[in-house]
Write an enzyme that holds these catalytic residues in place. Structure first.
Site, PDB file in Angstrom:
ATOM      1  CB  CYS A  77      11.792  69.334  18.810  1.00  0.00           C
ATOM      2  SG  CYS A  77      10.597  69.896  17.640  1.00  0.00           S
ATOM      3  NE  ARG A 102      12.646  66.964  24.540  1.00  0.00           N
ATOM      4  CZ  ARG A 102      12.965  67.986  25.428  1.00  0.00           C
ATOM      5  NH1 ARG A 102      13.434  67.855  26.580  1.00  0.00           N
ATOM      6  NH2 ARG A 102      12.538  69.040  24.960  1.00  0.00           N
ATOM      7  CD1 TRP A 109       5.471  65.254  19.087  1.00  0.00           C
ATOM      8  CD2 TRP A 109       4.853  67.589  19.007  1.00  0.00           C
ATOM      9  NE1 TRP A 109       4.084  65.288  19.503  1.00  0.00           N
ATOM     10  CE2 TRP A 109       3.654  66.764  19.457  1.00  0.00           C
ATOM     11  CE3 TRP A 109       4.728  68.907  18.767  1.00  0.00           C
ATOM     12  CZ2 TRP A 109       2.378  67.093  19.547  1.00  0.00           C
ATOM     13  CZ3 TRP A 109       3.288  69.576  18.947  1.00  0.00           C
ATOM     14  CH2 TRP A 109       2.279  68.767  19.326  1.00  0.00           C
ATOM     15  CG  ASN A 154      12.323  72.225  20.979  1.00  0.00           C
ATOM     16  OD1 ASN A 154      11.222  72.340  20.552  1.00  0.00           O
ATOM     17  ND2 ASN A 154      12.698  72.197  22.431  1.00  0.00           N
ATOM     18  N   GLY A 155      10.899  74.589  18.892  1.00  0.00           N
ATOM     19  CA  GLY A 155      10.144  75.927  19.055  1.00  0.00           C
ATOM     20  C   GLY A 155       9.446  76.373  17.840  1.00  0.00           C
ATOM     21  CD  GLU A 210      -3.147  61.658  36.882  1.00  0.00           C
ATOM     22  OE1 GLU A 210      -3.441  62.900  36.076  1.00  0.00           O
ATOM     23  OE2 GLU A 210      -2.053  61.200  36.472  1.00  0.00           O
ATOM     24  CE  LYS A 243      -1.296  59.197  33.597  1.00  0.00           C
ATOM     25  NZ  LYS A 243      -0.984  60.538  34.138  1.00  0.00           N
ATOM     26  CD  GLU A 281      -1.386  60.246  29.772  1.00  0.00           C
ATOM     27  OE1 GLU A 281      -0.501  61.246  29.095  1.00  0.00           O
ATOM     28  OE2 GLU A 281      -1.331  60.047  30.923  1.00  0.00           O
ATOM     29  CG  HIS A 300     -26.455  66.851  37.946  1.00  0.00           C
ATOM     30  ND1 HIS A 300     -27.734  67.263  38.535  1.00  0.00           N
ATOM     31  CD2 HIS A 300     -25.840  66.736  39.281  1.00  0.00           C
ATOM     32  CE1 HIS A 300     -27.746  67.440  39.674  1.00  0.00           C
ATOM     33  NE2 HIS A 300     -26.599  67.066  40.159  1.00  0.00           N
ATOM     34  CE  LYS A 356       7.515  62.807  31.332  1.00  0.00           C
ATOM     35  NZ  LYS A 356       6.121  62.272  32.313  1.00  0.00           N
TER      36      LYS A 356
HETATM   37  C1  F6R Z   1      -0.141  63.251  31.466  1.00  0.00           C
HETATM   38  C2  F6R Z   1       0.955  64.109  31.400  1.00  0.00           C
HETATM   39  C3  F6R Z   1       0.608  65.425  30.937  1.00  0.00           C
HETATM   40  C4  F6R Z   1       1.598  66.609  31.819  1.00  0.00           C
HETATM   41  C5  F6R Z   1       1.497  67.922  31.267  1.00  0.00           C
HETATM   42  C6  F6R Z   1       2.203  69.006  32.035  1.00  0.00           C
HETATM   43  O1  F6R Z   1       0.306  61.968  31.914  1.00  0.00           O
HETATM   44  O2  F6R Z   1       1.981  63.851  31.372  1.00  0.00           O
HETATM   45  O3  F6R Z   1      -0.789  65.572  31.109  1.00  0.00           O
HETATM   46  O4  F6R Z   1       1.055  66.424  33.058  1.00  0.00           O
HETATM   47  O5  F6R Z   1       1.842  67.864  29.836  1.00  0.00           O
HETATM   48  O6  F6R Z   1       3.497  68.814  31.969  1.00  0.00           O
HETATM   49  P1  F6R Z   1       4.562  69.305  33.090  1.00  0.00           P
HETATM   50  O7  F6R Z   1       3.868  68.531  34.307  1.00  0.00           O
HETATM   51  O8  F6R Z   1       5.654  68.911  32.543  1.00  0.00           O
HETATM   52  O9  F6R Z   1       4.296  70.693  33.051  1.00  0.00           O
END
Ligand code: F6R
Length: 613
Positions: free
Chosen positions: A2, A27, A73, A99-100, A486, A490, A493, A509, A608
């Site tokens: 949010c 976000r 959100w 928010n929360g 990673e 990417k 997502e 395995h 985000k």
């Molecule tokens: C993936 C991504 C998320 C963040 C995760 C942690 O691209 O952005 O997996 O890495 O939500 O977020 P932070 O680093 O802000 O604690």
């Protein structure tokens, strides 16, 4: 998650709120709304994006010099028009955004229902606004006092902003575990937001609310802060380091692409003033003060989520290799619930781009209670993790707006490389010549990333071949195993293609059963101690008709002969391969997502900054 915006002053609030909501779109959200104070409170809200909200408002009245706005959100209640914020109290004179999560909303709601309250939405937020109204009615107090008393009756995490029809122009705001920033304008006006991005174009002077603080904001007056126990607090005004142009796309189609291309600079910024090849020195200011603690620690424990957790894995390899200190890497969300063994001889380091991830914050609180030293590696200056830790280092990557983390990852790995070198040097576990060589190798990584960006055209061609694949495998060994994870994250997502990352040798395995001519396998096969082994793993894939896309070091001939596609990047010391090889993997997921017409910067369901547990 949010997003909150607010404004009160002499300007027209509506354009400020809408622009603020647009700035917070990164976000992640599923509905939006605004409320304006103008001879009463005017509310507009709907499911969808900010642009849908603008269409919904159409030619409606948008006058008013104060107002609040929200991107939601969904947590409690599905995303729809009714559950969108702001929420009116039943009497219609108080309005609130949140928010929360209010954890005890159910019991509070039951009490309010018993007193005759009727609820329109499924949200915990509507419970809180009605509680405020009930308190104000029964105690006949000011809005700020009713908010204070209500907050003493609820538990959970929140950032809230409230207005009342009876106190025009006044905004009351509060936070616990969810961020809230107040900008102080030059004309006695005030701006509020979940982070500084909507504020920076109006003022650089901000106050970050602390947990348990409540603000009473009256235009033209000094900002008043007090605690939930009614103690007065003197606002600590800080100057923002953020620049407006950092929040714009700067000619790129997407923030993600801009951020991928920014990496030569962002990685350089992460090293700036911390590494001197000439003087043979590495120094991380905020970490350096805890160097002795780290050297004497039983363990260094990294806690993080998602991409930051992947960076932590690279950090484990780096520190164990260079400084010979035992390292563990923990998912914050698991760590906090599994009764981990932590002592005062442990150093717990949170890695977080946003510095606001709820699970990471909660894991740090647990580590603090157990007596560990807690440090942070964060990107967002002034974020909650940066403020609650004993010390730490910023990554200095600049604002990351694309939901998929790119430059934040390479900057985290850069800071972890510096940390490992600093500790290794102090402990004497790296011999001088290796230390010097490694320092030189690290210092030229920005140029190598620049060269890796030249793979864009070939990566785009490969993306076109595989954009319709249903699954992908990513394989890597050693330092490149976290990168395989990673790379897969990417792709998942932003393109919604299922992808898995594995240590290349683990394939035998289990996952090897998945391989057939339909399965693209991305292998990070750069030069290093496990190169020959990775070549064997590629042979194993090829023997089962898998399609291999290999990321190789420049001039590699061996893999070229067996792989279906190769992407050449500059050769580098194995430990820094994740910094350079991440570039083509980021570009691959980016191009595939664009070709599949996915929303690259705001992928579905993602946020985000994950401020709920
Ligand atoms: C993936 C991504 C998320 C963040 C995760 C942690 O691209 O952005 O997996 O890495 O939500 O977020 P932070 O680093 O802000 O604690």
């Amino acid at each position: 998650m949010c997003g909150i915006v607010g404004y009160t002053g002499t300007k027209d609030a509506f354009p400020i709120l809408i622009k603020g909501l647009q700035r917070l779109e990164y976000r992640g959200y599923d509905s939006a709304g605004v409320a304006l104070a103008n001879d009463g409170l005017q509310l507009y809200k709907c499911k969808g994006k900010v642009v849908d909200l603008q269409n919904h408002i159409g030619n409606g009245t948008t006058h008013g010099n104060s107002g609040i706005g929200h991107t939601r959100w969904a947590t409690h209640g599905e995303p729809n028009d009714v559950n969108a914020h702001p929420h009116f109290s039943m009497g219609g004179n108080i309005i609130l955004i949140h928010n929360g999560i209010i954890e005890n909303y159910d019991s509070v709601k039951k009490e309010l229902v018993a007193r005759g309250y009727i609820f329109k939405s499924d949200t915990d937020t509507e419970v809180l606004v009605n509680l405020i109204e009930e308190i104000q009615k029964s105690e006949n107090c000011k809005l700020s006092e009713a908010v204070r008393k209500a907050l003493n009756e609820v538990h959970g995490a929140y950032a809230i902003v409230v207005m009342s029809e009876d106190e025009p122009g006044v905004i009351v705001a509060a936070r616990k575990s969810s961020p809230l920033v107040i900008g102080i304008g030059e004309d006695g006006d005030f701006f509020l937001a979940s982070d500084a991005t909507p504020i920076v174009e109006y003022t650089k002077n901000v106050v970050y609310l602390e947990d348990g603080e409540i603000a009473e904001i009256v235009p033209g007056q000094e900002l008043k802060l007090f605690t939930e126990k009614k103690q007065k607090v003197t606002p600590y005004i800080q100057e923002l380091e953020l620049h407006l142009e950092e929040l714009e796309k700067g000619g790129y189609d997407h923030f993600m692409l801009k951020e991928i291309y920014e990496q030569p600079r962002s990685v350089h910024d992460s090293m700036r003033g911390r590494l001197s090849v000439k003087r043979g020195l590495v120094h991380l200011g905020g970490m350096g003060d805890y160097e002795k603690k780290m050297l004497a620690a039983d363990r260094i424990i990294f806690i993080a989520c998602g991409t930051s957790w992947h960076a932590g894995l690279v950090g484990e390899y780096l520190i164990e290799d260079l400084a010979r200190i035992p390292v563990e890497v923990e998912y914050a969300s698991e760590f906090r619930y599994r009764n981990p063994i932590i002592t005062e001889r442990d150093v717990v380091i949170a890695i977080s781009q946003s510095g606001e991830t709820a699970d990471t914050l909660a894991a740090l609180e647990l580590a603090t209670r157990k007596g560990a030293t807690i440090l942070g590696i964060c990107n967002v200056v002034g974020s909650s993790i940066a403020r609650i830790t004993d010390g730490g280092s910023y990554t200095h990557a600049g604002p990351e707006i694309g939901v998929a983390s790119t430059k934040a990852f390479t900057s985290q790995v850069t800071v972890l490389s510096l940390l490992a070198l600093m500790l290794g040097q102090a402990k004497g576990t790296i011999e001088r010549s290796r230390f010097h060589r490694t320092l030189v190798d690290l210092s030229v990584i920005p140029e190598k990333i620049e060269a890796a960006l030249q793979t864009d055209a070939i990566v785009k061609k490969i993306a076109a071949e595989f954009k319709d694949a249903r699954n992908f495998l990513y394989l890597g060994r050693g330092y490149c195993f976290p990168l395989a994870l990673e790379g897969a994250l990417k792709l998942k997502e932003i393109s919604y293609i299922h992808a898995e990352g594995y240590p290349a040798a683990e394939m035998k395995h289990g996952p090897i059963a998945l391989i057939d001519e339909e399965m693209p396998v991305v292998v990070i096969a750069t030069k290093g101690p496990s190169y020959e082994k990775v070549v064997s793993n590629i042979q194993e894939v090829k023997a089962r008709k898998g399609v291999v896309i290999a990321v190789v070091s420049e001039g590699d001939e061996q893999v070229k002969e067996i792989a279906d596609y190769t992407i050449e990047i500059p050769e580098t010391e194995e430990m820094f391969a994740p910094l350079v090889a991440s570039v083509p993997l980021q570009l691959l997921s980016y191009h595939i997502a664009v070709m599949r017409e996915c929303n690259v910067d705001q992928p579905r369901n993602l946020a985000k900054s994950v401020t709920v547990e």
